[in-house]
Design an enzyme around this catalytic site. Structure first.
Site, PDB file in Angstrom:
ATOM      1  N   TYR A  54       0.840  -1.211   0.000  1.00 52.12           N
ATOM      2  CA  TYR A  54       0.000   0.000   0.000  1.00 52.12           C
ATOM      3  C   TYR A  54       0.873   1.257   0.000  1.00 52.12           C
ATOM      4  O   TYR A  54       0.680   2.175  -0.814  1.00 52.12           O
ATOM      5  CB  TYR A  54      -0.898  -0.051   1.225  1.00 52.12           C
ATOM      6  CG  TYR A  54      -1.706   1.180   1.521  1.00 52.12           C
ATOM      7  CD1 TYR A  54      -2.926   1.401   0.888  1.00 52.12           C
ATOM      8  CD2 TYR A  54      -1.280   2.106   2.471  1.00 52.12           C
ATOM      9  CE1 TYR A  54      -3.691   2.520   1.184  1.00 52.12           C
ATOM     10  CE2 TYR A  54      -2.042   3.224   2.776  1.00 52.12           C
ATOM     11  CZ  TYR A  54      -3.246   3.427   2.130  1.00 52.12           C
ATOM     12  OH  TYR A  54      -4.001   4.536   2.419  1.00 52.12           O
ATOM     13  N   ASP A  94     -11.546   8.226   5.853  1.00 54.76           N
ATOM     14  CA  ASP A  94     -10.257   8.927   5.929  1.00 54.76           C
ATOM     15  C   ASP A  94     -10.504  10.429   5.897  1.00 54.76           C
ATOM     16  O   ASP A  94     -10.679  10.989   4.814  1.00 54.76           O
ATOM     17  CB  ASP A  94      -9.388   8.471   4.752  1.00 54.76           C
ATOM     18  CG  ASP A  94      -7.971   9.021   4.809  1.00 54.76           C
ATOM     19  OD1 ASP A  94      -7.697   9.915   5.627  1.00 54.76           O
ATOM     20  OD2 ASP A  94      -7.148   8.550   4.010  1.00 54.76           O
ATOM     21  N   ASP A 100       0.663  13.564  10.712  1.00 52.39           N
ATOM     22  CA  ASP A 100       0.914  12.302  11.418  1.00 52.39           C
ATOM     23  C   ASP A 100      -0.389  11.524  11.489  1.00 52.39           C
ATOM     24  O   ASP A 100      -1.406  12.042  11.970  1.00 52.39           O
ATOM     25  CB  ASP A 100       1.474  12.582  12.808  1.00 52.39           C
ATOM     26  CG  ASP A 100       2.844  13.218  12.742  1.00 52.39           C
ATOM     27  OD1 ASP A 100       3.751  12.589  12.180  1.00 52.39           O
ATOM     28  OD2 ASP A 100       2.990  14.359  13.220  1.00 52.39           O
ATOM     29  N   ASP A 150      -3.276   4.376  10.506  1.00 43.86           N
ATOM     30  CA  ASP A 150      -4.306   3.662   9.743  1.00 43.86           C
ATOM     31  C   ASP A 150      -4.575   2.306  10.373  1.00 43.86           C
ATOM     32  O   ASP A 150      -3.647   1.653  10.884  1.00 43.86           O
ATOM     33  CB  ASP A 150      -3.846   3.405   8.303  1.00 43.86           C
ATOM     34  CG  ASP A 150      -4.086   4.588   7.376  1.00 43.86           C
ATOM     35  OD1 ASP A 150      -4.511   5.660   7.841  1.00 43.86           O
ATOM     36  OD2 ASP A 150      -3.811   4.431   6.166  1.00 43.86           O
TER      37      ASP A 150
END
Lengths: 129, 129
Positions: free
Chosen positions: A14, A38, A96, A99
């Site tokens: 990814y 997100d 920063d 995930d």
């Protein structure tokens, strides 16, 4: 459930695909009906087409991802800390982020949640402890 | 929703309370009916008594937590990377973990999920990049 090694490899794939600005390769890591939230708290992108569009647009900023520390694996999930480095009007900026990916048995990501907020933006690219 | 500053402060209070082996102070950061899933994929500890017991036992190992990088805040959630340093039979051991806290409007943690697995254990206390 995919192996820890497979989930860790998917995270590295990814980051590599994002950093070479390859939205097709990122999309192919996700299940067809996957959700991408997100940041967490925003409306999710659902399904391959929406996910492709979201990443293609994100990559247009020239942003690059830098993993910080090892990928954490638990059950069918991977969590990883990283910084996003990009330039806005020629000013270097860092975000920063952490995930969390959840995987299906086929090893595809079914849920991605990105944790960051306004307090996680900083000027420049100073390293963190 | 609590402010980002309040959620960040709660994470720092959690680490400080853990490191001084104060399970009552850790418990009081949680809502009465909170869940603690540590690691993700294991049966959760539910409610104040179970949470107190889990942390009291964890602290008996002498484990100490070290935050790595800034706390990430998104919506009603905080995510943070850290290492756990402890000694098993006098051998130093490190576990790399990412925790995700979800907060209620009163600023109490209602859900804690800890991401780590066997691949996140390492000998010694070598720093990570």
């Amino acid at each position: 459930m995919p192996t820890p090694e497979a989930m860790t490899a998917a995270v590295h794939a990814y980051v590599a695909a994002f950093d070479r600005a390859d939205p097709s390769a990122v999309r192919d890591l996700f299940a067809a009906n996957a959700t991408v939230e997100d940041p967490v708290g925003s409306p999710p992108h659902v399904g391959h087409d929406a996910i492709y569009g979201f990443y293609a647009k994100s990559m247009e900023t020239g942003a690059k991802l830098h993993l910080e520390g090892p990928v954490r694996i638990a059950g069918n999930s991977a969590a990883f800390a990283f910084s996003v480095k990009l330039a806005i009007n020629d000013s270097p900026m860092q975000i920063d982020v952490i995930d969390v990916f959840e995987f299906n048995d086929a090893g595809k990501v079914v849920s991605m949640r990105a944790y960051f907020g306004p307090g996680n933006f900083s000027q420049g690219a100073a390293p963190h402890a």
